[in-house]
Motif scaffolding. Structure first.
Motif, PDB file in Angstrom:
ATOM      1  N   GLN A 188       4.363   2.993  -8.617  1.00  0.00           N
ATOM      2  CA  GLN A 188       2.888   2.523  -7.432  1.00  0.00           C
ATOM      3  C   GLN A 188       3.283   1.760  -7.078  1.00  0.00           C
ATOM      4  O   GLN A 188       4.437   1.918  -6.431  1.00  0.00           O
ATOM      5  CB  GLN A 188       2.691   1.231  -8.632  1.00  0.00           C
ATOM      6  CG  GLN A 188       2.158   1.423 -10.820  1.00  0.00           C
ATOM      7  CD  GLN A 188       1.776   0.811 -11.108  1.00  0.00           C
ATOM      8  OE1 GLN A 188       1.550  -0.254 -10.549  1.00  0.00           O
ATOM      9  NE2 GLN A 188       1.366   0.985 -12.668  1.00  0.00           N
ATOM     10  N   VAL A 189       2.105   2.015  -5.994  1.00  0.00           N
ATOM     11  CA  VAL A 189       2.511   1.406  -4.706  1.00  0.00           C
ATOM     12  C   VAL A 189       2.211   0.388  -4.779  1.00  0.00           C
ATOM     13  O   VAL A 189       2.314  -0.481  -5.336  1.00  0.00           O
ATOM     14  CB  VAL A 189       0.624   1.466  -3.468  1.00  0.00           C
ATOM     15  CG1 VAL A 189       0.573   3.265  -3.262  1.00  0.00           C
ATOM     16  CG2 VAL A 189      -0.431   1.165  -4.109  1.00  0.00           C
TER      17      VAL A 189
ATOM     18  N   GLY B  76       0.787  -1.388  -0.083  1.00  0.00           N
ATOM     19  CA  GLY B  76      -0.159   0.154  -0.041  1.00  0.00           C
ATOM     20  C   GLY B  76       0.916   1.239   0.117  1.00  0.00           C
ATOM     21  O   GLY B  76       0.434   2.371   0.370  1.00  0.00           O
ATOM     22  N   GLU B  77       1.716   1.321   0.198  1.00  0.00           N
ATOM     23  CA  GLU B  77       3.492   2.611   0.374  1.00  0.00           C
ATOM     24  C   GLU B  77       3.852   1.627  -1.185  1.00  0.00           C
ATOM     25  O   GLU B  77       3.999   1.310  -1.766  1.00  0.00           O
ATOM     26  CB  GLU B  77       4.030   2.332   1.859  1.00  0.00           C
ATOM     27  CG  GLU B  77       3.240   2.604   2.558  1.00  0.00           C
ATOM     28  CD  GLU B  77       4.078   2.603   3.542  1.00  0.00           C
ATOM     29  OE1 GLU B  77       5.203   1.967   4.035  1.00  0.00           O
ATOM     30  OE2 GLU B  77       3.699   3.108   4.759  1.00  0.00           O
ATOM     31  N   ARG B  78       3.965   3.313  -1.534  1.00  0.00           N
ATOM     32  CA  ARG B  78       5.000   3.395  -2.606  1.00  0.00           C
ATOM     33  C   ARG B  78       6.361   2.583  -1.845  1.00  0.00           C
ATOM     34  O   ARG B  78       7.273   3.258  -1.436  1.00  0.00           O
ATOM     35  CB  ARG B  78       5.482   5.317  -3.504  1.00  0.00           C
ATOM     36  CG  ARG B  78       3.965   5.779  -4.096  1.00  0.00           C
ATOM     37  CD  ARG B  78       4.464   7.068  -4.021  1.00  0.00           C
ATOM     38  NE  ARG B  78       3.051   7.152  -4.650  1.00  0.00           N
ATOM     39  CZ  ARG B  78       2.602   7.922  -5.315  1.00  0.00           C
ATOM     40  NH1 ARG B  78       3.643   7.084  -7.290  1.00  0.00           N
ATOM     41  NH2 ARG B  78       1.581   8.214  -5.693  1.00  0.00           N
ATOM     42  N   CYS B  79       7.346   2.420  -3.151  1.00  0.00           N
ATOM     43  CA  CYS B  79       8.182   2.174  -3.649  1.00  0.00           C
ATOM     44  C   CYS B  79       9.388   2.783  -4.169  1.00  0.00           C
ATOM     45  O   CYS B  79       9.456   2.577  -5.456  1.00  0.00           O
ATOM     46  CB  CYS B  79       8.309   0.552  -3.457  1.00  0.00           C
ATOM     47  SG  CYS B  79       9.549  -0.230  -2.993  1.00  0.00           S
ATOM     48  N   GLU B  80       9.605   3.345  -3.112  1.00  0.00           N
ATOM     49  CA  GLU B  80      11.443   3.871  -4.049  1.00  0.00           C
ATOM     50  C   GLU B  80      12.517   3.739  -4.286  1.00  0.00           C
ATOM     51  O   GLU B  80      13.764   3.688  -4.240  1.00  0.00           O
ATOM     52  CB  GLU B  80      11.529   5.467  -3.230  1.00  0.00           C
ATOM     53  CG  GLU B  80      10.578   6.579  -3.122  1.00  0.00           C
ATOM     54  CD  GLU B  80       9.409   7.038  -4.618  1.00  0.00           C
ATOM     55  OE1 GLU B  80      10.337   6.886  -5.577  1.00  0.00           O
ATOM     56  OE2 GLU B  80       8.967   6.976  -4.200  1.00  0.00           O
ATOM     57  N   THR B  81      12.911   2.382  -3.612  1.00  0.00           N
ATOM     58  CA  THR B  81      13.696   1.889  -3.759  1.00  0.00           C
ATOM     59  C   THR B  81      14.209  -0.014  -4.122  1.00  0.00           C
ATOM     60  O   THR B  81      12.995  -0.480  -4.263  1.00  0.00           O
ATOM     61  CB  THR B  81      14.856   1.579  -2.050  1.00  0.00           C
ATOM     62  OG1 THR B  81      14.328   2.413  -1.511  1.00  0.00           O
ATOM     63  CG2 THR B  81      15.856   0.391  -1.749  1.00  0.00           C
TER      64      THR B  81
ATOM     65  N   LEU C 199      -4.960   5.650  -6.074  1.00  0.00           N
ATOM     66  CA  LEU C 199      -5.266   4.724  -5.216  1.00  0.00           C
ATOM     67  C   LEU C 199      -3.964   3.896  -5.349  1.00  0.00           C
ATOM     68  O   LEU C 199      -2.763   3.859  -4.923  1.00  0.00           O
ATOM     69  CB  LEU C 199      -6.395   3.949  -4.554  1.00  0.00           C
ATOM     70  CG  LEU C 199      -6.051   2.483  -3.948  1.00  0.00           C
ATOM     71  CD1 LEU C 199      -5.974   3.628  -2.699  1.00  0.00           C
ATOM     72  CD2 LEU C 199      -7.612   1.960  -3.745  1.00  0.00           C
ATOM     73  N   ILE C 200      -4.333   3.422  -6.540  1.00  0.00           N
ATOM     74  CA  ILE C 200      -2.415   2.982  -7.238  1.00  0.00           C
ATOM     75  C   ILE C 200      -1.369   3.696  -7.038  1.00  0.00           C
ATOM     76  O   ILE C 200      -0.010   2.831  -7.450  1.00  0.00           O
ATOM     77  CB  ILE C 200      -3.814   1.984  -7.715  1.00  0.00           C
ATOM     78  CG1 ILE C 200      -4.641   0.825  -8.381  1.00  0.00           C
ATOM     79  CG2 ILE C 200      -1.950   1.102  -8.699  1.00  0.00           C
ATOM     80  CD1 ILE C 200      -4.599   0.289  -6.338  1.00  0.00           C
ATOM     81  N   GLY C 201      -1.627   4.310  -7.337  1.00  0.00           N
ATOM     82  CA  GLY C 201       0.149   5.201  -7.981  1.00  0.00           C
ATOM     83  C   GLY C 201      -0.172   5.349  -9.854  1.00  0.00           C
ATOM     84  O   GLY C 201       1.287   5.936  -9.348  1.00  0.00           O
ATOM     85  N   LEU C 202      -0.983   5.033 -10.360  1.00  0.00           N
ATOM     86  CA  LEU C 202      -0.470   5.222 -11.147  1.00  0.00           C
ATOM     87  C   LEU C 202      -0.590   7.576 -12.011  1.00  0.00           C
ATOM     88  O   LEU C 202      -1.180   7.676 -10.800  1.00  0.00           O
ATOM     89  CB  LEU C 202      -1.832   5.422 -12.266  1.00  0.00           C
ATOM     90  CG  LEU C 202      -2.505   3.449 -12.540  1.00  0.00           C
ATOM     91  CD1 LEU C 202      -3.300   3.262 -12.850  1.00  0.00           C
ATOM     92  CD2 LEU C 202      -1.407   2.666 -12.786  1.00  0.00           C
ATOM     93  N   PRO C 203      -0.299   7.620 -12.878  1.00  0.00           N
ATOM     94  CA  PRO C 203       0.383   9.118 -13.107  1.00  0.00           C
ATOM     95  C   PRO C 203      -0.005   9.864 -13.664  1.00  0.00           C
ATOM     96  O   PRO C 203      -1.093   9.502 -14.586  1.00  0.00           O
ATOM     97  CB  PRO C 203       1.722   8.632 -14.682  1.00  0.00           C
ATOM     98  CG  PRO C 203       1.492   7.516 -15.224  1.00  0.00           C
ATOM     99  CD  PRO C 203       0.949   6.505 -13.666  1.00  0.00           C
TER     100      PRO C 203
END
Length: 604
Positions: free
Chosen positions: A108-109, A62-67, A234-238
């Motif tokens: 995306q999340v 549910g959280e964005r992953c930046e790594t 919600l999903i983090g689409l651009p």
């Protein structure tokens, strides 16, 4: 492997391997490759090592992953619904494997939680560095991209991700399901009409059937009949970025033509934005296998081709935003057009490329409407195919899209009927597809055959078909119907704005100039309408939306590249970014100095 390759809904339980002292999910489907020492060394140049202890959370659902994480020692468990009563293990990875799937590449999340299972060490690479490596280093890029596509397909098969609770008869339920399917989002549909779990979920969240469809995720997030845009956020689409909304080029549509235009425009220094109403890839993105595309001798799935193109466009700085449905186009001044969208937003650009493609025609027969989205489909992806493992299915159509769908579905269903109203496949299907279709033991081709009625209340039971030579009717047992009967252009929003042909496709070149309502615009500019230019100077059309186009992926991509050549020529007669809009004078170019455009004599 490709994102559309047949994958099971569940994987074998993790088992001990001969090379490691821990339990690890076997790499049966090529989705969990082990990176080589050389690949890890190149990644380490852009990251740093970090120790991990048992139960350390690396990625949280549910959280964005930046790594980007590469396991160097120890092991990492990938878990869905972590910390809840529904928690269950999806897979375990050991040294040499990396953590992540398709959403990782696009911010995306996460659809899972990654937790350290055994103590060890991971290599931590920032996401922007990973994207750079994927686009620049093919030895890493190919491995990561294919694995991410495969993992996304496995998540889909396992029913991971969010849940859509709604009735099969609800248009909004069908809308949300189509959006999730087209964007390859892991989800599970819970039918309000037949699934006992639906009633339990409604009680738990205290909502009534009238408030459905619902989107539920992690039992903490509840959306009541959300718009496609709300689900996308919600999903983090651009989404469309805030701030400056003036571009050199605005590309409306993200099929092969639109994505090719984005790659060439951005790589040549033009500020570029792509907007898409539904999902990247267009119709090509739903193809299970494209085998006649130059440079891919073993074929490529539409999903993989799309993701590669999106990464390439992103590499050069093109922005892609969705879902944004264009509703209007008008001139802002002599040098800019404005495109407006259904949500009230707008973008101004010095040139516009129309790449909205075409939509499959719906089959108009009795009984079909109530089963659309449940038993009747207008695309054939892994989502639909997984419902066809035990029953026969039928495909209507005689073109390449129908042929590709038949071969893909035959990998799942015990029997596939191809219903063709003509007397042969040669008229509209490529020879290589005809040969495969006719040889396949699970496929039966029925020529001179048309569907006259769809029979079934809650799901498809039978088709009434007629032999159009003799008028003889027969019943065909089938549990799913896939329709590929041609397409109509998505140009309703352009009626009265640019010249269209009798079928609604955009006219370009001399035909557009001849049909132009204001022919003096070309006289004022001192030039004729260019090859891919519509009846408005600086507005271009590529791919399936263009009148007279060749309906092939390669030709659409070629037109997208050509359109940017003509965009440069158009901008040579207008203002460069940051200037006042005065015409070019002899010996001076008013195109941005960032652009290094090469003229091609054959395009003159």
């Amino acid at each position: 492997m490709s994102g559309d390759q047949a994958l099971p809904g569940a994987e074998p339980a993790p088992q001990e391997t001969g090379k490691a002292a821990f339990w690890e999910t076997p790499d049966i489907y090529g989705a969990y490759p082990r990176l080589t020492e050389d690949q890890i060394a190149r990644l380490e140049e852009h990251g740093q090592r970090r120790s991990m202890a048992p139960d350390d959370v690396l990625i949280r659902e549910g959280e964005r992953c930046e790594t980007f994480f590469v396991v160097l020692s120890g092991s990492v468990a990938v878990i869905e619904d972590y910390g809840t009563p529904e928690e269950h293990l999806l897979r375990v990875h050991g040294p040499g494997r990396f953590i992540g799937e398709l959403g990782l590449l696009y911010g995306q999340v996460a659809f899972y939680t990654a937790v350290a299972k055994e103590p060890g060490e991971v290599l931590v690479v920032p996401l922007d560095q990973l994207r750079h490596l994927v686009s620049q280093d093919s030895s890493i890029g190919d491995v990561v991209l294919r694995a991410c596509l495969g993992r996304r397909a496995l998540l889909v098969g396992q029913g991971a991700g969010f849940r859509i609770v709604g009735s099969r008869y609800s248009p909004d339920t069908r809308r949300l399901r189509e959006f999730a399917v087209r964007n390859r989002l892991p989800h599970r549909w819970i039918d309000l009409e037949t699934d006992e779990e639906a009633e339990e979920l409604l009680r738990r969240f205290g909502v009534g059937p009238a408030e459905t469809p619902l989107v539920i995720w992690r039992d903490t997030t509840l959306l009541r009949n959300p718009s496609n845009a709300e689900l996308a956020r919600l999903i983090g689409l651009p989404s469309l970025p805030a701030g400056n909304r003036h571009r050199d080029v605005l590309i409306v549509g993200s099929g092969p033509g639109g994505l090719a235009a984005a790659v060439y425009a951005a790589s040549e220094g033009l500020s570029t934005t792509v907007v898409e109403a539904m999902a990247t890839g267009g119709q090509a993105g739903t193809s299970s296998r494209i085998e006649n595309l130059l440079g891919f001798p073993s074929g490529i799935s539409g999903a993989e081709l799309t993701e590669r193109a999106v990464l390439q466009a992103d590499k050069f700085g093109a922005g892609i935003s969705l879902p944004l449905e264009a509703t209007g186009l008008h001139a802002k001044d002599d040098d800019h057009y404005v495109v407006t969208f259904a949500d009230g937003s707008e973008i101004a650009a010095r040139a516009v490329v129309l790449a909205t493609g075409a939509r499959y025609r719906r089959l108009q027969v009795p009984g079909i409407e109530r089963l659309e989205g449940t038993s009747v489909h207008y695309s054939a992806t892994v989502y639909e195919a997984q419902q066809c493992r035990s029953d026969p299915v039928a495909v209507v159509g005689g073109g390449n899209s129908a042929g590709q769908a038949v071969l893909f579905l035959a990998g799942y269903a015990p029997k596939v009927y191809l219903l063709v109203r003509g007397d042969s496949l040669e008229a509209s299907m490529s020879r290589y597809l005809i040969d495969q279709v006719e040889r396949h033991p699970r496929v039966e081709v029925m020529l001179h055959t048309e569907v006259t009625e769809v029979i079934g209340e809650e799901e498809l039971e039978e088709l009434d078909v007629v032999d159009n030579r003799t008028g003889e009717h027969r019943r065909l047992a089938a549990r799913s119907l896939f329709v590929f009967t041609g397409a109509d252009p998505h140009t309703e929003w352009l009626a009265g704005v640019v010249a269209l042909d009798s079928r609604g496709f955009v006219l370009t070149g001399p035909e557009a100039q001849e049909a132009c309502a204001s022919p003096e615009v070309w006289q004022d500019r001192g030039r004729p309408c260019m090859t891919l230019e519509a009846s408005l100077p600086g507005v271009f059309a590529v791919g399936d939306v263009r009148s007279g186009s060749v309906k092939r992926v390669a030709s659409a991509a070629g037109e997208g590249a050509m359109a940017i050549h003509f965009v440069h020529r158009h901008l040579g007669h207008s203002a460069a970014p940051g200037t006042t809009g005065t015409p070019a004078v002899a010996g001076h170019s008013d195109v941005s100095p960032r652009i290094r455009h090469k003229e091609s004599a054959w395009l003159a």
